[in-house]
Enzyme design. Structure first.
Site, mmCIF file in Angstrom:
data_model
loop_
_atom_site.group_PDB
_atom_site.id
_atom_site.type_symbol
_atom_site.label_atom_id
_atom_site.label_comp_id
_atom_site.label_asym_id
_atom_site.label_seq_id
_atom_site.Cartn_x
_atom_site.Cartn_y
_atom_site.Cartn_z
ATOM 1 N N GLY A 1 42.934 53.031 44.641
ATOM 2 C CA GLY A 1 43.633 52.990 43.354
ATOM 3 C C GLY A 1 42.960 52.049 42.387
ATOM 4 O O GLY A 1 43.609 51.376 41.580
ATOM 5 N N LEU B 1 41.242 52.321 39.695
ATOM 6 C CA LEU B 1 41.219 52.508 38.244
ATOM 7 C C LEU B 1 42.545 52.123 37.593
ATOM 8 O O LEU B 1 42.725 52.315 36.398
ATOM 9 C CB LEU B 1 40.879 53.964 37.899
ATOM 10 N N GLY B 2 43.452 51.581 38.379
ATOM 11 C CA GLY B 2 44.736 51.150 37.846
ATOM 12 C C GLY B 2 44.670 49.782 37.205
ATOM 13 O O GLY B 2 43.599 49.226 36.958
ATOM 14 N N GLN B 3 45.843 49.202 36.981
ATOM 15 C CA GLN B 3 45.950 47.954 36.240
ATOM 16 C C GLN B 3 45.211 46.804 36.917
ATOM 17 O O GLN B 3 44.606 45.972 36.257
ATOM 18 C CB GLN B 3 47.424 47.586 36.062
ATOM 19 N N ASP C 1 39.461 56.158 43.877
ATOM 20 C CA ASP C 1 40.694 56.657 43.273
ATOM 21 C C ASP C 1 40.651 58.178 43.357
ATOM 22 O O ASP C 1 39.702 58.734 43.939
ATOM 23 C CB ASP C 1 40.832 56.178 41.821
ATOM 24 N N ILE D 1 44.123 58.855 49.733
ATOM 25 C CA ILE D 1 44.660 57.980 50.776
ATOM 26 C C ILE D 1 45.585 58.732 51.726
ATOM 27 O O ILE D 1 45.951 58.197 52.782
ATOM 28 C CB ILE D 1 45.406 56.779 50.170
ATOM 29 N N TYR E 1 60.541 52.821 44.924
ATOM 30 C CA TYR E 1 59.389 51.920 44.872
ATOM 31 C C TYR E 1 59.665 50.667 45.686
ATOM 32 O O TYR E 1 58.860 50.241 46.522
ATOM 33 C CB TYR E 1 59.092 51.557 43.417
ATOM 34 N N LYS F 1 58.038 49.467 49.324
ATOM 35 C CA LYS F 1 57.338 48.185 49.447
ATOM 36 C C LYS F 1 57.910 47.340 50.588
ATOM 37 O O LYS F 1 57.168 46.623 51.277
ATOM 38 C CB LYS F 1 57.403 47.420 48.122
ATOM 39 N N ILE G 1 52.931 42.136 35.956
ATOM 40 C CA ILE G 1 51.561 41.681 35.675
ATOM 41 C C ILE G 1 51.194 42.054 34.242
ATOM 42 O O ILE G 1 51.286 43.224 33.851
ATOM 43 C CB ILE G 1 50.548 42.303 36.654
#
Length: 529
Positions: free
Chosen positions: A44, A46-48, A70, A89, A177, A181, A207
């Site tokens: 992942g 290319l994410g934040q 990604d 993934i 979500y 987690k 973030i």
């Protein structure tokens, strides 16, 4: 600070911040000098968070230490991305293949569907956030890898103490979500206990970074900066008194690097709280008004996101992370606001600057090719130059006076002519590559060649000017031609020097933003380019 509107877009006036007498890269330098370079796979990426972590690792250990992955195409402007690979993934064999082929020893697993997006597609969130974690941990167990999987404040719920939430407390999340987690935390700890996997995790707050929002409940804290610059107004989907913990991107990167670098024996748990500061939408709006006094905020409450935010902690207790592995955030709200505005204004200005460099480089390439072609033709077919107006008025006389010297000078002149234009052509190509790859070193050859060319042109102008005082008509014509080329080369040099300065400042800002003391940088807004 004063602000003004230009062409309907809010501009920030020039502002600088005093530097601190501290090495801005100390956190990362210290670790890179004492730790062996890892071989990191970022999923992942290319994410934040992925691109920022890639930049930090490349600064610390070089570009060979990170493999990015990604499931989307690489953006055309992603000049900071290197060694990028497609990786699903949900396909365990694909993960294992890249781990074995690239000799990976550490996986940073960022692939996930965030809170608001996950609620819209629960089946997909279960697949990505749960099955993906299972695959990563199984590969890690088989190949004895170190694994970092971020968690979130979303792993807590409405029954969790909301102020100074500790590491060990009730975890009853109300979003898929958050549930996924908690599952990742528990499964990672199980794999650590059962199979010896070096699993590490942190519960991140919201973030804040210059990367555009990706579907999280705390994304307003990023979008508000874009709206402040582009519109001067932001409509927030949370109540003005909704307090949530946040962290600036650089502190987030530092926490990951520090936790992954810590000796396993020093870790008393596998999942830690980390945080930077807490604020409400109204408080961040007030901080922005100290930069843009005319900024406005209004509210259009989203029931789904507000319910999610109301179930999350208002602040986190990260004392265990501070004690066990030296966690210490460097950014408060004021520093974050300053850095975000500096970053976003730079990103807004970048396309215009690059466009002008590309346009001028294209013209220079055509000019150089024409110059080389003309030089070759006149060098091979010497009789053609006799048809030129310049030859009939002046050069014919010089040829009759001393033919042997004339032809020597003729061949030397066009040999140098071709060489200079060829060298210039090579440096232009290097400049285009340098702009695309954000590499300052590739811009310098053209700068040197342009300075050399302009020096030759000035020498030619001086000679022709002296010669023109005799009133010879052709000398004035030649003077005009040389002046034109001098003007073109000078314009090229000016644009390139401006872009070199812009890129140098951008890289300095990026370096410091990826460091512990971005607040020590002089940020200047230069819109004159």
């Amino acid at each position: 600070m004063n602000n003004l509107k230009v062409f309907g877009r809010l501009q920030i006036a020039k502002r600088s911040y005093s530097p601190l007498p501290v090495d801005p890269l100390l956190r990362f330098k210290t670790i890179s000098q004492t730790q062996k370079a890892p071989k990191v796979l970022i999923t992942g990426s290319l994410g934040q968070l992925g691109r920022g972590l890639n930049s930090v690792y490349k600064y610390m250990y070089g570009s060979e230490c990170v493999v990015m992955s990604d499931i989307v195409r690489l953006p055309a402007n992603a000049t900071d991305v290197s060694d990028y690979n497609y990786l699903d993934i949900l396909n365990q064999s694909s993960i294992e293949e890249i781990v074995v082929n690239r000799n990976i020893d550490t996986i940073v697993h960022f692939s996930a569907l965030l809170s608001a997006v996950g609620e819209q597609n629960v089946p997909l969130a279960l697949q990505v956030n749960c099955r993906g974690v299972e695959n990563i941990l199984q590969v890690a167990a088989k190949h004895k890898l170190r694994v970092f999987i971020p968690s979130t404040i979303g792993a807590f719920g409405p029954t969790t103490p909301r102020e100074n939430t500790p590491d060990l407390t009730v975890q009853c999340p109300t979003t898929i979500y958050g549930v996924s987690k908690v599952y990742a935390e528990r499964l990672g700890e199980y794999f650590n206990h059962r199979f010896g996997v070096d699993f590490r995790s942190m519960r991140f707050p919201g973030i804040i970074s210059a990367t555009k929002p990706g579907g999280g409940t705390t994304d307003y804290a990023i979008q508000i900066f874009y709206d402040a610059l582009q519109k001067g107004k932001h409509t927030c989907y949370l109540r003005p008194d909704t307090r949530l913990p946040m962290m600036y991107d650089t502190d987030c990167m530092a926490s990951i690097i520090q936790l992954l670098s810590a000796e396993s024996e020093t870790l008393k748990r596998r999942t830690y709280n980390v945080t930077g500061f807490s604020f409400t939408p109204e408080e961040i709006a007030d901080a922005i008004r100290r930069v843009i006094p005319s900024f406005e905020i209004d509210y259009d409450i989203c029931p789904t996101r507000q319910a999610i935010a109301d179930s999350w902690p208002m602040s986190l207790d990260d004392s265990e992370a501070r004690k066990d592995w030296g966690w210490n955030p460097e950014y408060g709200l004021e520093e974050t606001v300053q850095v975000m505005f500096a970053l976003l204004r730079r990103e807004e200005d970048k396309p215009t600057k690059i466009t002008w460099v590309y346009i001028h480089s294209g013209i220079s390439i055509v000019t150089s090719l024409l110059g080389i072609t003309l030089g070759l033709i006149l060098l091979v077919r010497t009789e053609w130059h006799e048809k030129l107006f310049l030859y009939r008025l002046t050069l014919a006389y010089l040829r009759r006076s001393d033919p042997s010297k004339y032809w020597i000078v003729y061949r030397v002149f066009f040999g140098v002519w071709i060489a200079v234009h060829s060298l210039h052509l090579v440096t232009i190509v290097l400049t285009v590559i340098g702009v695309h790859k954000t590499n300052l070193k590739l811009l310098k050859p053209q700068l040197f060649v342009l300075v050399f060319q302009i020096g030759l042109f000035i020498l030619g102008i001086s000679s022709l000017f002296v010669y023109s005082m005799t009133g010879t008509r052709v000398a004035w014509l030649a003077l005009f031609v040389v002046l034109f080329h001098t003007l073109f080369a000078s314009t090229n040099l000016y644009l390139l020097a401006k872009f070199h300065r812009f890129l140098d400042e951008k890289l300095m800002i990026l370096r410091d933003i990826l460091s512990a003391q971005a607040k020590s940088v002089h940020f200047k807004d230069d819109s004159s380019f």
